[in-house]
Design an enzyme around this catalytic site. Structure first.
Site, mmCIF file in Angstrom:
data_model
loop_
_atom_site.group_PDB
_atom_site.id
_atom_site.type_symbol
_atom_site.label_atom_id
_atom_site.label_comp_id
_atom_site.label_asym_id
_atom_site.label_seq_id
_atom_site.Cartn_x
_atom_site.Cartn_y
_atom_site.Cartn_z
ATOM 1 N N SER A 156 -49.682 41.728 25.432
ATOM 2 C CA SER A 156 -48.543 41.094 26.093
ATOM 3 C C SER A 156 -48.301 41.785 27.443
ATOM 4 O O SER A 156 -48.992 42.743 27.785
ATOM 5 C CB SER A 156 -47.314 41.188 25.200
ATOM 6 O OG SER A 156 -47.030 42.537 24.938
ATOM 7 N N SER A 157 -47.329 41.304 28.176
ATOM 8 C CA SER A 157 -46.953 41.877 29.478
ATOM 9 C C SER A 157 -48.059 41.799 30.530
ATOM 10 O O SER A 157 -48.191 42.675 31.377
ATOM 11 C CB SER A 157 -46.527 43.351 29.354
ATOM 12 O OG SER A 157 -45.572 43.492 28.371
ATOM 13 N N ASP A 188 -38.193 35.246 32.298
ATOM 14 C CA ASP A 188 -39.287 34.527 32.962
ATOM 15 C C ASP A 188 -38.793 33.298 33.706
ATOM 16 O O ASP A 188 -39.349 32.913 34.734
ATOM 17 C CB ASP A 188 -40.366 34.109 31.949
ATOM 18 C CG ASP A 188 -41.365 35.235 31.737
ATOM 19 O OD1 ASP A 188 -41.737 35.868 32.732
ATOM 20 O OD2 ASP A 188 -41.742 35.478 30.581
ATOM 21 N N ASP A 195 -50.901 35.838 17.441
ATOM 22 C CA ASP A 195 -49.640 36.158 16.763
ATOM 23 C C ASP A 195 -49.319 35.050 15.755
ATOM 24 O O ASP A 195 -49.481 33.871 16.073
ATOM 25 C CB ASP A 195 -48.449 36.191 17.749
ATOM 26 C CG ASP A 195 -48.586 37.283 18.786
ATOM 27 O OD1 ASP A 195 -49.429 38.171 18.594
ATOM 28 O OD2 ASP A 195 -47.842 37.215 19.796
ATOM 29 N N LYS A 208 -64.588 45.676 31.097
ATOM 30 C CA LYS A 208 -65.051 45.163 29.803
ATOM 31 C C LYS A 208 -64.570 43.723 29.576
ATOM 32 O O LYS A 208 -63.370 43.448 29.611
ATOM 33 C CB LYS A 208 -64.519 46.078 28.682
ATOM 34 C CG LYS A 208 -65.204 47.431 28.661
ATOM 35 C CD LYS A 208 -66.666 47.245 28.318
ATOM 36 C CE LYS A 208 -67.430 48.548 28.257
ATOM 37 N NZ LYS A 208 -68.893 48.300 28.164
ATOM 38 N N GLN A 223 -63.487 37.648 25.737
ATOM 39 C CA GLN A 223 -64.313 36.771 24.900
ATOM 40 C C GLN A 223 -63.648 36.553 23.542
ATOM 41 O O GLN A 223 -63.601 35.433 23.030
ATOM 42 C CB GLN A 223 -65.689 37.402 24.677
ATOM 43 C CG GLN A 223 -66.522 37.551 25.936
ATOM 44 C CD GLN A 223 -67.837 38.269 25.644
ATOM 45 O OE1 GLN A 223 -68.448 38.051 24.597
ATOM 46 N NE2 GLN A 223 -68.252 39.135 26.548
ATOM 47 N N CYS A 252 -19.802 41.181 38.751
ATOM 48 C CA CYS A 252 -19.218 40.845 37.461
ATOM 49 C C CYS A 252 -18.470 42.050 36.877
ATOM 50 O O CYS A 252 -17.407 42.386 37.366
ATOM 51 C CB CYS A 252 -20.281 40.276 36.533
ATOM 52 S SG CYS A 252 -19.577 39.148 35.324
ATOM 53 N N HIS A 287 -22.765 35.983 39.455
ATOM 54 C CA HIS A 287 -24.057 36.667 39.577
ATOM 55 C C HIS A 287 -24.887 36.071 40.719
ATOM 56 O O HIS A 287 -25.764 35.241 40.481
ATOM 57 C CB HIS A 287 -24.825 36.562 38.258
ATOM 58 C CG HIS A 287 -24.220 37.372 37.164
ATOM 59 N ND1 HIS A 287 -24.460 38.719 37.015
ATOM 60 C CD2 HIS A 287 -23.332 37.045 36.196
ATOM 61 C CE1 HIS A 287 -23.774 39.186 35.993
ATOM 62 N NE2 HIS A 287 -23.078 38.181 35.471
ATOM 63 N N GLU A 341 -27.234 37.328 42.290
ATOM 64 C CA GLU A 341 -28.657 37.700 42.220
ATOM 65 C C GLU A 341 -29.513 36.591 41.613
ATOM 66 O O GLU A 341 -30.707 36.516 41.867
ATOM 67 C CB GLU A 341 -28.826 39.015 41.431
ATOM 68 C CG GLU A 341 -28.582 38.954 39.918
ATOM 69 C CD GLU A 341 -27.110 39.112 39.519
ATOM 70 O OE1 GLU A 341 -26.233 38.902 40.379
ATOM 71 O OE2 GLU A 341 -26.852 39.408 38.335
HETATM 72 N N1 GLN Z 1 -18.309 42.286 30.104
HETATM 73 C C1 GLN Z 1 -17.678 41.572 31.145
HETATM 74 C C2 GLN Z 1 -17.154 40.215 30.697
HETATM 75 O O1 GLN Z 1 -17.567 39.721 29.689
HETATM 76 C C3 GLN Z 1 -18.615 41.380 32.333
HETATM 77 C C4 GLN Z 1 -19.782 40.540 32.024
HETATM 78 C C5 GLN Z 1 -20.866 40.662 33.040
HETATM 79 O O2 GLN Z 1 -20.884 41.602 33.806
HETATM 80 N N2 GLN Z 1 -21.802 39.738 33.045
HETATM 81 O O3 GLN Z 1 -16.321 39.661 31.362
#
Ligand code: GLN
Length: 549
Positions: A13-14, A71, A146, A186, A191, A380, A521, A523
């Site tokens: 895996s990975s 992913d 698996d 290898k 294979q 958050c 979030h 990100e």
């Molecule tokens: N634990 C906090 C909440 O539930 C913050 C959650 C988080 O940072 N995603 O509000």
């Protein structure tokens, strides 16, 4: 016509199956096709929402509020296509659907079996994507051989057989290890893993061979011969310095050609890879380097904050610098001076998280950033801790805290003044959502995309270049708006609010180079070729801070 590409993994895996699928998606897009990426995971959890980040890495949240595997995050980062709730499934989800139907009597008294009932359910999942894109790429989690994965492979076999010829292809990602003792690459494990595939009726069209080294012609020939794959379809995939080099690197080694050829597509389109080439150039030639301290709970495991790490990298690409992350366990700050750990760091980020452990350390990190004017990004839980810090130290409410940290049954003790409280009712897309405190864990959170309104003239409005945004959420608790006016008197402003003006979404400190907290979030929506504005600006602030020394 929708074409299906199945991506499986062999040997270990990975290996980067998910990244291979994501990079292939990006290449097909660059060839002018629309793509959709999906994941089938063999584990028995119904969704990854309640899985420990230690074991499984971060939980990635989609626009429509599904808690998925990390992913899916790679898929989005590489293709920019927002995943949907039903783009991932697991054995757990499939089996529960089958059992539910059985309870409802929908199988009319039949004996319920893996074949055909479970495999049919999987095939229904696959078929659901038909017509939604030119190419649907489905990654199967786990490794061939698996036990858990068998129903998925069997369903793929049936699905491929039932579709018109040339509509499905199988890309197998495998390992070609280098043995130091004999100084040889290898091919035997590859294979064997192809043999394993064949024993369940599947034959790979393309082999992506992961290795420490470039695969020489001789090894590619040998693999082609023994695995019954065309030599051009044996793709060398050596380790790369950055995952974002993968689309260009795999194109050079023929991955898109091999896949398109396996569908009989002719003439082959040439991918337009300029945005990826820009990414490659910026990765290769950074003009500087900054260091960001990420103060969190699961700092021992890279994957636990995958999207944060990636978004910081993207922020670096936007500013042509490389970003080094120093992972610091928040507990360190509970007993020690933050200064010791933050030496040489140009910014502090507190990511999302759950539970009380390390929370006091996070409060101290926020205090340090606020008073020392170090760029600070609270995400958050990170924003919640920054608000608690401000209420304690600026408003003098010494016992300010979060309801999350009040032990069950001790709510009556009144030891904590909850600045962060459990939200029981809120509005989603015009309708009221309700939940109660003792609801079961899992699916009790405010999840997915919600709009927010930004204050005109605020820092965040200038960073986003607009005053209405939409960002993804995943939390149970909210900041109490009652402290808004008193905090504002100290320059701590809720510059982003829910459209009904009830829930604080963003906090910024007016008199600080860069102190921003967000309840969502960001990100999750950052891409290497389209960095999230908050991350790009945060890195810019860190560069400025680094110039002070
Ligand atoms: N634990 C906090 C909440 O539930 C913050 C959650 C988080 O940072 N995603 O509000």
């Amino acid at each position: 016509m929708t074409r299906f590409v199945f991506v499986t993994g062999g040997v270990v895996s990975s290996l980067g199956k998910g990244l291979t699928a994501a990079a292939l998606g990006a290449l097909l897009q660059a060839c002018g096709y629309s793509v959709r990426l999906r994941k089938l995971d063999p584990y028995l959890n119904v969704d990854p929402g309640t899985m420990s980040p230690y074991e499984h890495g971060e939980v990635f949240v989609t626009e429509d509020g599904a808690e998925t595997d990390l992913d899916i995050g790679h898929y989005e980062r590489f293709t920019g296509v927002s995943a949907r709730r039903n783009d991932s499934t697991s054995s757990g989800r499939i089996y529960s659907a089958v059992l539910e139907k059985e309870r409802e009597g929908r199988y009319l008294g039949q004996t319920i079996q893996v074949i055909p009932h479970v495999t049919n359910e999987i095939k229904d999942f696959l078929a659901e994507a038909d017509g939604s894109a030119d190419f649907v790429l489905c990654e199967i989690g786990g490794t061939i051989g698996d036990i858990e994965g068998l129903p998925f492979y069997e369903a793929i076999r049936q699905f491929t057989l039932e579709r018109p010829q040339g509509q499905c292809a199988l890309v197998h990602v495998t390992l070609v290890p280098y043995l130091e003792s004999c100084r040889e690459l290898k091919t035997k494990p590859t294979q064997h893993s192809v043999k394993e595939l064949r024993s369940i009726g599947l034959a790979p069209d393309v082999l992506v061979c992961r290795s420490n080294l470039e695969l020489p012609e001789r090894e590619r020939q040998k693999i082609a011969l023994f695995c019954n794959v065309h030599q051009d379809s044996v793709i060398s995939a050596p380790n790369l310095e950055s995952i974002y080099l993968a689309p260009v690197a795999l194109h050079r080694r023929g991955l898109d050609r091999a896949v398109l050829q396996s569908f009989g597509i002719d003439p082959l389109p040439l991918p337009e890879l300029s945005k990826w080439r820009t990414v490659v150039k910026r990765i290769a030639n950074p003009e500087g380097r900054i260091r960001v301290a990420v103060v969190g709970k699961y700092t021992g495991l890279d994957d636990a904050y995958k999207s944060i790490a990636e978004a910081l990298t993207h922020g670096g690409l936007a500013n042509r610098v490389s970003v080094e992350v120093r992972w610091i366990p928040a507990e360190n700050f509970e007993s020690e001076d933050p200064r010791i750990h933050l030496e040489g760091c140009h910014a502090i980020l507190i990511p999302g998280g759950f539970g009380e452990r390390g929370s006091e350390g996070k409060v101290r990190a926020a205090e340090f950033a606020r008073t020392e004017k170090v760029p600070f990004f609270g995400i958050c839980l990170g924003m919640q801790m920054a608000v608690i810090e401000a209420v304690r130290n600026l408003l003098g409410v010494a016992n300010a805290g979060s309801e999350e940290f009040i032990p069950k049954g001790e709510e009556h003790l009144d030891q904590i003044e909850p600045v962060v409280f459990y939200l029981e009712e809120w509005i989603r897309k015009g309708s009221l959502e309700v939940r109660c405190k003792d609801g079961a864990k899992g699916a009790t959170m405010r999840l997915g995309a919600y709009p927010a309104t930004l204050q005109e003239g605020s820092k965040v409005a200038s960073i986003y270049c607009c005053t209405t945004i939409s960002e993804r959420h995943r939390h149970r608790y909210e900041i109490d708006v009652r402290y808004r006016d008193r905090l504002a008197q100290h320059g701590v402003v809720f510059s982003g609010m829910s459209p009904d003006d009830v829930l604080p979404e963003i906090l910024e400190i007016v008199d600080h180079p860069w102190f921003i907290g967000v309840q969502f979030h960001p990100e999750l929506k950052s891409r290497p070729y389209d960095p999230h504005p908050l991350f790009a600006d945060f890195v810019r602030a860190a560069i400025n801070y680094s110039r002070l020394f």
